[in-house]
Motif scaffolding. Structure first.
Motif, mmCIF file in Angstrom:
data_model
loop_
_atom_site.group_PDB
_atom_site.id
_atom_site.type_symbol
_atom_site.label_atom_id
_atom_site.label_comp_id
_atom_site.label_asym_id
_atom_site.label_seq_id
_atom_site.Cartn_x
_atom_site.Cartn_y
_atom_site.Cartn_z
ATOM 1 N N UNK A 134 -3.339 4.077 15.961
ATOM 2 C CA UNK A 134 -2.677 5.340 15.256
ATOM 3 C C UNK A 134 -1.398 5.025 14.619
ATOM 4 N N UNK A 135 -0.925 6.142 14.135
ATOM 5 C CA UNK A 135 0.466 6.021 13.598
ATOM 6 C C UNK A 135 0.516 5.412 12.159
ATOM 7 N N UNK A 136 1.978 5.073 11.982
ATOM 8 C CA UNK A 136 2.314 4.454 10.512
ATOM 9 C C UNK A 136 2.155 2.996 10.277
ATOM 10 N N UNK A 137 1.979 2.278 11.564
ATOM 11 C CA UNK A 137 1.915 0.826 11.218
ATOM 12 C C UNK A 137 0.199 0.590 10.514
ATOM 13 N N UNK A 138 -0.738 1.049 11.065
ATOM 14 C CA UNK A 138 -1.976 0.746 10.562
ATOM 15 C C UNK A 138 -2.280 1.352 9.288
ATOM 16 N N UNK A 139 -1.795 2.519 9.178
ATOM 17 C CA UNK A 139 -1.988 3.469 7.935
ATOM 18 C C UNK A 139 -1.374 2.598 6.782
ATOM 19 N N UNK A 140 0.022 2.121 6.920
ATOM 20 C CA UNK A 140 0.563 1.432 5.814
ATOM 21 C C UNK A 140 -0.087 0.111 5.760
ATOM 22 N N UNK A 141 -0.655 -0.620 6.434
ATOM 23 C CA UNK A 141 -0.890 -2.061 6.632
ATOM 24 C C UNK A 141 -1.960 -2.184 7.172
ATOM 25 N N UNK A 153 -7.150 5.372 13.338
ATOM 26 C CA UNK A 153 -6.968 6.783 13.074
ATOM 27 C C UNK A 153 -6.061 6.737 12.117
ATOM 28 N N UNK A 154 -6.225 7.388 10.902
ATOM 29 C CA UNK A 154 -5.143 7.641 9.965
ATOM 30 C C UNK A 154 -4.276 8.697 10.374
ATOM 31 N N UNK A 155 -2.829 8.808 9.914
ATOM 32 C CA UNK A 155 -2.012 9.631 10.329
ATOM 33 C C UNK A 155 -2.251 11.156 9.635
ATOM 34 N N UNK A 156 -3.403 11.372 8.820
ATOM 35 C CA UNK A 156 -3.587 12.597 8.348
ATOM 36 C C UNK A 156 -5.191 12.887 8.782
ATOM 37 N N UNK A 157 -5.619 12.166 9.807
ATOM 38 C CA UNK A 157 -7.038 12.261 10.315
ATOM 39 C C UNK A 157 -7.020 12.471 11.727
ATOM 40 N N UNK A 158 -5.908 12.745 12.499
ATOM 41 C CA UNK A 158 -5.969 12.907 13.829
ATOM 42 C C UNK A 158 -6.944 14.077 14.629
ATOM 43 N N UNK A 159 -7.214 15.071 13.572
ATOM 44 C CA UNK A 159 -8.302 15.985 13.957
ATOM 45 C C UNK A 159 -9.680 15.293 14.232
ATOM 46 N N UNK A 219 12.322 1.603 3.192
ATOM 47 C CA UNK A 219 11.391 2.523 3.986
ATOM 48 C C UNK A 219 10.126 2.049 4.013
ATOM 49 N N UNK A 220 9.282 1.727 5.347
ATOM 50 C CA UNK A 220 7.922 1.430 5.192
ATOM 51 C C UNK A 220 7.254 2.682 5.525
ATOM 52 N N UNK A 221 7.917 3.764 6.235
ATOM 53 C CA UNK A 221 7.241 4.962 6.576
ATOM 54 C C UNK A 221 6.743 5.779 5.585
ATOM 55 N N UNK A 222 7.123 5.483 4.128
ATOM 56 C CA UNK A 222 6.573 6.416 2.903
ATOM 57 C C UNK A 222 5.293 5.744 2.642
ATOM 58 N N UNK A 223 5.172 4.339 2.894
ATOM 59 C CA UNK A 223 3.869 3.686 2.463
ATOM 60 C C UNK A 223 2.730 4.499 3.615
ATOM 61 N N UNK A 224 2.998 5.040 4.610
ATOM 62 C CA UNK A 224 2.134 5.520 5.574
ATOM 63 C C UNK A 224 2.035 7.073 5.333
ATOM 64 N N UNK A 225 3.204 7.711 5.358
ATOM 65 C CA UNK A 225 3.070 9.084 5.039
ATOM 66 C C UNK A 225 2.929 9.782 3.597
ATOM 67 N N UNK A 226 3.409 8.976 2.788
ATOM 68 C CA UNK A 226 3.133 9.266 1.301
ATOM 69 C C UNK A 226 4.065 10.337 0.787
#
Length: 578
Positions: A134-141, A153-159, A219-226
């Motif tokens: 989970x978290x930003x690493x797999x979401x971004x790449x 599990x994506x950062x917006x799919x934790x439910x 910033x790499x977080x932008x790639x994950x959180x958008x």
């Protein structure tokens, strides 16, 4: 002789003669029957009641270890995932070795954090553990080689973490990386009223938005959180109310940029804060998260008023990153050094004693000795009590990774020089002898003290008296260090309790309604329930439980425990009108 079936029977009971044993006699005789215990041929075949057969997989029966790296937003996501899994029946364990599955919640801000994440994946595979990422690493790449074949599990799919964990335990690989949308508009993320397990039962972390409006080149977080996506004010206020009803006495607002809150939904941060202040109980506190200078500039007057409020910490985290305008331009930070100073100077004047925390990156590509000296001068001028010093790490896929890099030795030396400057001054020496009111919320790392914070969110260590935890205490400051002060409780002062109810126990799931909690704790005995309203709702919950198919004869206890936990979530949503 007529056959037995020749005569017409009026009722099936007609075939029972007067000499036959009647049903009530059979029932009476059953009480006197003592079952014979069969001896097991071998102790070797005995299996624990709570363990499923080795050839079957029952979702919800496993132990899960959760590891989170990174910011408070990531920590909040981890708490939500833990709460949902626990509600479903999984056991959340702090012992990685005994876990059946590892849920690794990553951070992509720095290379070292990703290295730890990668090493943990390798360790899990060596130990034959199931893994969900989970978290930003797999979401971004998500296509990185070391992530191949693993569930994500994506950062917006934790439910949907329960689905992903369940399928992973079955041996499948699942990836959910989509965005939450409503009529094509991107949402802030998963619901805020999901069950969660707070790492600290006294502190609620609320993500007010996800993503940001900037495009910083490093910033790499932008790639994950958008891009920016904010939660509605009503949902955030409701979450705060629920937290206080569960014994929380401190709320942290978090996001990638709290200052940008609401710009996508027609509101702003001050409007949200004034609504939240209305529901904070006396003695409880609100802490603001990080905000970048461009957006806070628009609300300086209102922010100063809010930060002076007695239930809001006079604390703000404003990253400057560099005191060189040319470097800030290369970073695409969308402000200049003068903007940062204007924000800090204004708040220091209007909010006496305010704590300003900031971040600095050492060795950004193109940074000259002159640029770095400007940064040193800024720190010398403001003597920030909280300074996060980061050596620059090029993150794959970011524009800054393609720029000519500052030599590694130079970056290390600049990081060392700035650290030495930071440690050359003590920001709290002048506070020795003061009397302060502090809120106690946790235990120190060395377990020698309780940790409290004063009005300016400065750390104050107090004696480990259980009576103090979760309370407001008046102390006299008798010692100061670089990052803390020590306080002695005033003997005749009152200990004030800000919580409006008993805090949840450590590991207890947040979000289960009072009526369903009554059913879980008291079973179907509803007559003793003191509240007619709760009794009525609890009765409905009980009837719902009794209608479950695995309540019938032959149903497994394991499935019943799983269903009870899952139904807790459903009933919670039902009574909230979801």
């Amino acid at each position: 002789m007529p056959a037995a079936c020749d005569s017409l029977l009026e009722d099936i009971e007609d075939i029972v003669s007067a000499q036959d044993v009647k049903p009530h006699d059979r029932q009476f005789a059953r009480k006197n029957v003592i079952p014979k215990v069969r001896k097991r041929s071998s102790q070797k075949n005995v299996q624990a009641d709570d363990d499923p057969p080795s050839d079957s997989i029952i979702p919800g029966a496993q132990k899960i270890w959760i590891r989170t790296w990174g910011c408070s937003h990531n920590n909040s996501d981890g708490e939500y995932m833990a709460g949902q899994l626990a509600s479903y029946g999984y056991k959340i364990t702090e012992n990685a070795a005994e876990a059946d599955l590892w849920l690794l919640n990553s951070c992509t801000v720095k290379s070292p954090a990703e290295d730890h994440f990668r090493n943990s994946i390798k360790k899990a595979q060596e130990d034959d553990k199931k893994v969900v990422l989970a978290g930003c690493v797999p979401q971004a790449q998500p296509r990185q080689d070391y992530l191949k074949g693993l569930s994500i599990i994506g950062v917006q799919q934790i439910d949907r973490v329960v689905e992903v964990v369940e399928e992973t335990i079955k041996g499948h690989s699942v990836r959910l990386l989509g965005q939450k949308k409503d009529n094509g508009k991107r949402l802030g993320g998963a619901r805020l009223d999901l069950p969660k397990i707070r790492k600290n039962p006294l502190i609620e972390i609320i993500s007010i938005n996800t993503g940001c409006l900037n495009a910083c080149t490093y910033c790499k977080t932008k790639h994950a959180r958008g891009d920016l996506a904010s939660y509605p004010i009503e949902e955030l206020v409701d979450r705060a109310k629920q937290s206080f009803q569960e014994g929380v006495c401190e709320i942290w607002l978090t996001s990638e940029d709290t200052g940008a809150y609401g710009r996508d939904i027609g509101t702003d941060l001050p409007t949200l804060l004034w609504k939240l202040v209305e529901v904070i109980p006396e003695g409880a506190m609100l802490r603001l998260g990080m905000t970048n200078p461009p957006y806070i500039l628009e609300h300086l007057e209102e922010m100063a008023k809010i930060l002076n409020h007695p239930r809001v910490y006079a604390f703000l985290h404003i990253p400057v990153q560099s005191a060189s305008d040319s470097i800030l331009m290369d970073m695409k930070r969308e402000y200049c050094v003068a903007d940062f100073k204007r924000v800090v100077d204004f708040l220091k004047e209007k909010v006496p004693g305010i704590t300003i925390a900031t971040d600095i990156i050492c060795g950004f590509p193109g940074e000259t000795d002159e640029d770095f000296q400007d940064t040193m001068k800024l720190v010398e001028e403001y003597r920030f009590p909280s300074l996060f010093i980061n050596q620059f790490y090029p993150r794959p896929g970011t524009p800054a990774a393609k720029i000519h890099q500052v030599p590694a030795l130079v970056k290390k030396q600049r990081t060392k020089d700035l650290s030495q400057l930071f440690h050359s001054y003590n920001p709290y020496d002048h506070k020795v002898g003061e009397r302060q009111r502090v809120l106690v919320t946790e235990e120190s790392f060395d377990s020698q003290f309780y940790v409290a914070h004063n009005q300016f969110y400065e750390q104050v260590l107090v004696p480990k008296d259980p009576e103090f935890m979760g309370k407001m205490v008046e102390v006299d400051i008798y010692e100061a260090g670089k990052h803390f002060m020590k306080g002695q409780p005033v003997s005749d002062a009152n200990v004030f309790t800000p919580s409006i109810t008993r805090p949840l126990a450590k590991g207890e799931v947040s979000g289960i309604t009072e009526e369903f909690r009554y059913v879980l704790e008291n079973g179907l005995n509803l007559k003793a329930c003191p509240s007619p309203g709760i009794r009525e709702k609890a009765s409905l919950s009980s009837r719902m439980l009794m209608q479950l198919p695995w309540q019938q004869e032959g149903g497994g206890l394991k499935m019943l425990s799983v269903s009870l936990a899952l139904l807790a979530i459903l009933v919670t949503f039902y009574y909230r009108g979801v």
